[in-house]
Design a protein around this motif. Structure first.
Motif, PDB file in Angstrom:
ATOM      1  N   ILE A   1       0.860  -1.181   0.000  1.00 49.74           N
ATOM      2  CA  ILE A   1       0.000   0.000   0.000  1.00 49.74           C
ATOM      3  C   ILE A   1       0.895   1.229   0.000  1.00 49.74           C
ATOM      4  CG2 ILE A   1      -1.778   1.281   1.260  1.00 49.74           C
ATOM      5  CD1 ILE A   1      -2.635  -1.403   2.458  1.00 49.74           C
ATOM      6  N   VAL A   2       0.687   2.109  -0.962  1.00 53.98           N
ATOM      7  CA  VAL A   2       1.534   3.294  -1.085  1.00 53.98           C
ATOM      8  C   VAL A   2       0.662   4.535  -1.229  1.00 53.98           C
ATOM      9  CG1 VAL A   2       3.401   1.983  -2.170  1.00 53.98           C
ATOM     10  CG2 VAL A   2       1.712   3.152  -3.606  1.00 53.98           C
ATOM     11  N   VAL A   3       1.270   5.675  -0.950  1.00 55.06           N
ATOM     12  CA  VAL A   3       0.630   6.965  -1.203  1.00 55.06           C
ATOM     13  C   VAL A   3       1.530   7.764  -2.126  1.00 55.06           C
ATOM     14  CG1 VAL A   3      -0.069   9.170  -0.192  1.00 55.06           C
ATOM     15  CG2 VAL A   3      -0.659   7.040   0.967  1.00 55.06           C
ATOM     16  N   PHE A   4       0.960   8.274  -3.204  1.00 54.50           N
ATOM     17  CA  PHE A   4       1.683   9.171  -4.112  1.00 54.50           C
ATOM     18  C   PHE A   4       1.286  10.606  -3.738  1.00 54.50           C
ATOM     19  CE2 PHE A   4       1.106   5.275  -6.693  1.00 54.50           C
ATOM     20  CZ  PHE A   4       2.441   4.975  -6.917  1.00 54.50           C
ATOM     21  N   HIS A   5       2.286  11.422  -3.468  1.00 56.17           N
ATOM     22  CA  HIS A   5       2.019  12.782  -3.001  1.00 56.17           C
ATOM     23  C   HIS A   5       2.039  13.793  -4.151  1.00 56.17           C
ATOM     24  CE1 HIS A   5       2.118  11.902   1.319  1.00 56.17           C
ATOM     25  NE2 HIS A   5       3.052  10.995   1.025  1.00 56.17           N
ATOM     26  N   ASP A   6       1.140  14.770  -4.064  1.00 60.51           N
ATOM     27  CA  ASP A   6       1.091  15.906  -4.999  1.00 60.51           C
ATOM     28  C   ASP A   6       1.045  15.465  -6.458  1.00 60.51           C
ATOM     29  OD1 ASP A   6       1.303  17.752  -2.840  1.00 60.51           O
ATOM     30  OD2 ASP A   6       3.464  17.404  -2.782  1.00 60.51           O
ATOM     31  N   ILE A   7       0.116  14.570  -6.772  1.00 60.65           N
ATOM     32  CA  ILE A   7       0.028  14.095  -8.162  1.00 60.65           C
ATOM     33  C   ILE A   7      -1.138  14.740  -8.913  1.00 60.65           C
ATOM     34  CG2 ILE A   7       1.052  11.880  -7.531  1.00 60.65           C
ATOM     35  CD1 ILE A   7      -1.792  10.681  -8.038  1.00 60.65           C
ATOM     36  N   ILE A   8      -1.926  15.549  -8.220  1.00 62.05           N
ATOM     37  CA  ILE A   8      -3.043  16.224  -8.879  1.00 62.05           C
ATOM     38  C   ILE A   8      -3.056  17.687  -8.431  1.00 62.05           C
ATOM     39  CG2 ILE A   8      -4.592  15.338  -7.069  1.00 62.05           C
ATOM     40  CD1 ILE A   8      -6.870  15.487  -9.145  1.00 62.05           C
ATOM     41  N   SER A   9      -3.156  18.590  -9.382  1.00 63.66           N
ATOM     42  CA  SER A   9      -3.032  20.019  -9.091  1.00 63.66           C
ATOM     43  C   SER A   9      -4.327  20.601  -8.533  1.00 63.66           C
ATOM     44  CB  SER A   9      -2.653  20.775 -10.363  1.00 63.66           C
ATOM     45  OG  SER A   9      -3.733  20.752 -11.291  1.00 63.66           O
ATOM     46  N   ASP A  10      -4.225  21.811  -7.978  1.00 59.82           N
ATOM     47  CA  ASP A  10      -5.414  22.500  -7.468  1.00 59.82           C
ATOM     48  C   ASP A  10      -6.449  22.706  -8.577  1.00 59.82           C
ATOM     49  OD1 ASP A  10      -4.357  22.628  -4.940  1.00 59.82           O
ATOM     50  OD2 ASP A  10      -3.612  24.685  -5.137  1.00 59.82           O
ATOM     51  N   LYS A  11      -5.966  23.064  -9.776  1.00 55.78           N
ATOM     52  CA  LYS A  11      -6.869  23.283 -10.900  1.00 55.78           C
ATOM     53  C   LYS A  11      -7.630  22.004 -11.240  1.00 55.78           C
ATOM     54  CE  LYS A  11      -6.909  24.481 -15.833  1.00 55.78           C
ATOM     55  NZ  LYS A  11      -6.074  24.864 -17.020  1.00 55.78           N
ATOM     56  N   GLU A  12      -6.908  20.886 -11.272  1.00 58.36           N
ATOM     57  CA  GLU A  12      -7.537  19.604 -11.602  1.00 58.36           C
ATOM     58  C   GLU A  12      -8.535  19.187 -10.523  1.00 58.36           C
ATOM     59  OE1 GLU A  12      -3.974  17.447 -14.156  1.00 58.36           O
ATOM     60  OE2 GLU A  12      -3.852  17.545 -11.967  1.00 58.36           O
ATOM     61  N   MET A  13      -8.147  19.366  -9.260  1.00 63.05           N
ATOM     62  CA  MET A  13      -9.058  19.004  -8.171  1.00 63.05           C
ATOM     63  C   MET A  13     -10.326  19.847  -8.222  1.00 63.05           C
ATOM     64  SD  MET A  13      -6.649  18.187  -4.856  1.00 63.05           S
ATOM     65  CE  MET A  13      -5.501  19.552  -5.045  1.00 63.05           C
ATOM     66  N   GLY A  14     -10.173  21.143  -8.483  1.00 59.84           N
ATOM     67  CA  GLY A  14     -11.337  22.017  -8.581  1.00 59.84           C
ATOM     68  C   GLY A  14     -12.259  21.612  -9.708  1.00 59.84           C
ATOM     69  N   LEU A  15     -11.664  21.234 -10.844  1.00 57.82           N
ATOM     70  CA  LEU A  15     -12.464  20.833 -11.997  1.00 57.82           C
ATOM     71  C   LEU A  15     -13.206  19.528 -11.731  1.00 57.82           C
ATOM     72  CD1 LEU A  15     -13.208  21.377 -14.987  1.00 57.82           C
ATOM     73  CD2 LEU A  15     -11.305  19.865 -15.595  1.00 57.82           C
ATOM     74  N   VAL A  16     -12.511  18.554 -11.128  1.00 60.62           N
ATOM     75  CA  VAL A  16     -13.149  17.264 -10.824  1.00 60.62           C
ATOM     76  C   VAL A  16     -14.340  17.470  -9.890  1.00 60.62           C
ATOM     77  CG1 VAL A  16     -12.846  15.042  -9.674  1.00 60.62           C
ATOM     78  CG2 VAL A  16     -11.079  15.875 -11.228  1.00 60.62           C
ATOM     79  N   LYS A  17     -14.166  18.307  -8.867  1.00 60.42           N
ATOM     80  CA  LYS A  17     -15.268  18.563  -7.931  1.00 60.42           C
ATOM     81  C   LYS A  17     -16.402  19.334  -8.609  1.00 60.42           C
ATOM     82  CE  LYS A  17     -12.588  20.231  -4.583  1.00 60.42           C
ATOM     83  NZ  LYS A  17     -12.222  20.762  -3.244  1.00 60.42           N
ATOM     84  N   GLN A  18     -16.026  20.281  -9.473  1.00 59.50           N
ATOM     85  CA  GLN A  18     -17.048  21.070 -10.176  1.00 59.50           C
ATOM     86  C   GLN A  18     -17.877  20.185 -11.096  1.00 59.50           C
ATOM     87  OE1 GLN A  18     -15.465  24.344 -12.492  1.00 59.50           O
ATOM     88  NE2 GLN A  18     -17.315  24.470 -13.741  1.00 59.50           N
ATOM     89  N   LEU A  19     -17.213  19.367 -11.904  1.00 63.08           N
ATOM     90  CA  LEU A  19     -17.937  18.496 -12.832  1.00 63.08           C
ATOM     91  C   LEU A  19     -18.714  17.413 -12.081  1.00 63.08           C
ATOM     92  CD1 LEU A  19     -15.237  17.994 -15.623  1.00 63.08           C
ATOM     93  CD2 LEU A  19     -17.267  19.439 -15.721  1.00 63.08           C
ATOM     94  N   GLY A  20     -18.114  16.917 -11.003  1.00 58.31           N
ATOM     95  CA  GLY A  20     -18.757  15.848 -10.257  1.00 58.31           C
ATOM     96  C   GLY A  20     -19.962  16.314  -9.454  1.00 58.31           C
ATOM     97  N   SER A  21     -19.928  17.566  -8.998  1.00 59.28           N
ATOM     98  CA  SER A  21     -21.001  18.080  -8.129  1.00 59.28           C
ATOM     99  C   SER A  21     -22.371  17.958  -8.763  1.00 59.28           C
ATOM    100  CB  SER A  21     -20.735  19.541  -7.765  1.00 59.28           C
ATOM    101  OG  SER A  21     -19.597  19.664  -6.956  1.00 59.28           O
ATOM    102  N   SER A  22     -22.448  18.245 -10.074  1.00 60.84           N
ATOM    103  CA  SER A  22     -23.746  18.210 -10.744  1.00 60.84           C
ATOM    104  C   SER A  22     -24.255  16.789 -10.953  1.00 60.84           C
ATOM    105  CB  SER A  22     -23.639  18.917 -12.103  1.00 60.84           C
ATOM    106  OG  SER A  22     -22.714  18.255 -12.945  1.00 60.84           O
ATOM    107  N   ARG A  23     -23.408  15.800 -10.704  1.00 62.71           N
ATOM    108  CA  ARG A  23     -23.801  14.409 -10.951  1.00 62.71           C
ATOM    109  C   ARG A  23     -23.930  13.603  -9.651  1.00 62.71           C
ATOM    110  NH1 ARG A  23     -20.093  13.044 -16.334  1.00 62.71           N
ATOM    111  NH2 ARG A  23     -20.296  15.130 -17.268  1.00 62.71           N
ATOM    112  N   LEU A  24     -23.741  14.262  -8.523  1.00 63.11           N
ATOM    113  CA  LEU A  24     -23.764  13.540  -7.248  1.00 63.11           C
ATOM    114  C   LEU A  24     -25.151  13.008  -6.928  1.00 63.11           C
ATOM    115  CD1 LEU A  24     -21.533  15.760  -4.921  1.00 63.11           C
ATOM    116  CD2 LEU A  24     -20.910  13.652  -6.104  1.00 63.11           C
ATOM    117  N   GLN A  25     -25.186  11.753  -6.529  1.00 62.09           N
ATOM    118  CA  GLN A  25     -26.395  11.105  -6.044  1.00 62.09           C
ATOM    119  C   GLN A  25     -26.023  10.219  -4.868  1.00 62.09           C
ATOM    120  OE1 GLN A  25     -28.050   8.957  -9.365  1.00 62.09           O
ATOM    121  NE2 GLN A  25     -29.076  10.765 -10.178  1.00 62.09           N
ATOM    122  N   ARG A  26     -27.005   9.840  -4.088  1.00 61.28           N
ATOM    123  CA  ARG A  26     -26.746   8.951  -2.954  1.00 61.28           C
ATOM    124  C   ARG A  26     -26.062   7.687  -3.459  1.00 61.28           C
ATOM    125  NH1 ARG A  26     -28.941   7.127   2.121  1.00 61.28           N
ATOM    126  NH2 ARG A  26     -27.339   5.647   2.835  1.00 61.28           N
ATOM    127  N   ALA A  27     -24.904   7.356  -2.869  1.00 60.35           N
ATOM    128  CA  ALA A  27     -24.141   6.187  -3.301  1.00 60.35           C
ATOM    129  C   ALA A  27     -24.916   4.908  -3.026  1.00 60.35           C
ATOM    130  CB  ALA A  27     -22.796   6.154  -2.581  1.00 60.35           C
TER     131      ALA A  27
END
Length: 408
Positions: free
Chosen positions: A209-235
């Motif tokens: 089990i490993v952790v990769f640090h700093d592999i996704i930028s702030d811009k990418e994280m913001g975009l993923v959350k923005q695009l994902g927010s409109s599609r969120l439903q109860r898991a």
């Protein structure tokens, strides 16, 4: 909390009384949360037994609730023992208690502890009574010793370990194991990684089990959350019937994204391939997840343990060979990812990603990767899951007839 040590506040002089603990357990009982009810009834009994001048009537009340809760969890032996002790106290409702004891005695051959399947995607494991106490010794050890559990330790046996890991009270890993773990810049001939190699931190070696640090930028994280927010439903989770339905043990909203949704996502998917060395050709879409206060996912396995229909993705593309879990936010308190069979705890760190293989080289599922998302106590938690499948990895992670680990 029982000892007056409240998260975010610190130690206080106020401690919970036997009555306080019982009342919390009773509230869990009323909503049929048997597991947590048992924890609080047990603590209430312990505190009452160590209290000078404790009331017999109060103990009888606790034992009555405790016994039925154990029965509902499948622990018939425990229910029988608690009811037997209750009768010695001379309860006012003696006839009902005697009838309960007679009923428990009639079904005692079915000695299964916690026979309830929490995940509903795993097979029942008929854990014997003597096995259910393995965790006690582990949690009392100086260091966490997975060998006392064994690879096939059931989720029910490791439940108290899950609670302990989430609370941060589980024993640490042995220093001799920690000394073998390393942090490194991963050398690669991949031209996209030469100038900025991923920074890898090992948390465990087998399973790796490993952790990769700093592999996704702030811009990418913001975009993923923005695009994902409109599609969120109860898991949802897949039931035995094959239907996907919400479940109390998974409190989360989720949505799905593909590399065609945005150019930035295409670059992110390519980076995940480069870092893991695995192909995303047969991988699932990126699952974006959001956990609010109290959001959590109880212990589960990512790989499937049952055969699906001929047209099911598991039959066509194989099982989930590996998981990459991207952390898109820090969490103010709680929200850790814990591996209950090996005692590993991963703190969510914005921009990092945990990675592990779910399958042995033989293709068998590795049950040591059973993990959970601890409840979020303050703030919220954003993650994104990428599940790689077997097909397409034949030359990237070659199979082997034995359950061996070769570089993961």
């Amino acid at each position: 909390m029982i000892k007056g040590d409240i998260a975010g506040v610190g130690p206080t002089n106020e401690k919970l009384s036997p009555t306080d603990c019982f009342e919390i357990g009773r509230q869990a009982y009323l909503i049929e949360d048997w597991k947590n009810g048992v924890v609080w009834f047990n603590e209430s009994l312990y505190r009452l037994d160590n209290l000078v001048g404790g009331s017999i009537e109060q103990k009888a009340l606790i034992l009555d609730y405790y016994a039925y809760s154990l029965f509902k969890l499948g622990d018939v032996t425990g229910a029988h023992a608690m009811t037997s002790e209750l009768l010695t106290l001379g309860p006012s409702d003696n006839t009902r208690i005697s009838d309960n004891l007679q009923f428990y005695a009639s079904i005692l051959p079915n000695k299964i502890v916690f026979g309830v399947d929490i995940n509903h995607t795993e097979k029942h494991s008929d854990i014997k009574i003597e096995d259910s106490n393995k965790y006690v010794e582990i949690l009392e050890d100086k260091y966490f010793d997975p060998s006392k559990l064994g690879e096939d330790a059931d989720r029910s046996v490791t439940w108290p370990i899950y609670l302990s890991l989430c609370r941060g009270t589980a024993p640490p890993l042995n220093p001799s194991l920690i000394s073998q773990l390393h942090c490194r810049n991963v050398a690669s001939k991949n031209p996209r990684l030469v100038l900025r190699p991923p920074r890898e931190e090992e948390l465990y070696l087998d399973p790796r089990i490993v952790v990769f640090h700093d592999i996704i930028s702030d811009k990418e994280m913001g975009l993923v959350k923005q695009l994902g927010s409109s599609r969120l439903q109860r898991a949802t989770v897949q039931r035995e019937s094959g239907r996907y339905e919400p479940a109390d043990y998974r409190v989360q909203k989720s949505g799905w994204l593909s590399d065609t949704d945005h150019e930035v996502l295409e670059h992110l998917f390519t980076r995940m391939e480069d870092i893991t060395g695995l192909s995303l050709e047969t991988a699932e879409s990126l699952q974006v997840g959001n956990y609010g206060i109290g959001g959590q996912y109880e212990p589960h396995l990512d790989f499937s343990q049952k055969k699906g229909h001929p047209d099911d993705v598991m039959e066509i593309d194989g099982n989930r060979i590996a998981t990459m879990l991207l952390y898109l936010s820090d969490v103010e308190r709680g929200g850790a990812t814990v591996f209950t069979n090996i005692g590993v705890r991963v703190e969510p760190a914005r921009g990092s990603a945990a990675f592990w293989y779910n399958l042995h080289r033989s293709g068998d599922g590795d049950t040591r990767t059973r993990h959970a998302g601890c409840p979020v106590l303050a703030g919220d938690k954003w993650v994104a899951n990428e599940w790689f499948h077997e097909r397409g990895q034949e030359f990237r992670r070659p199979c082997h007839k034995d359950r061996i680990t070769i570089n993961g």
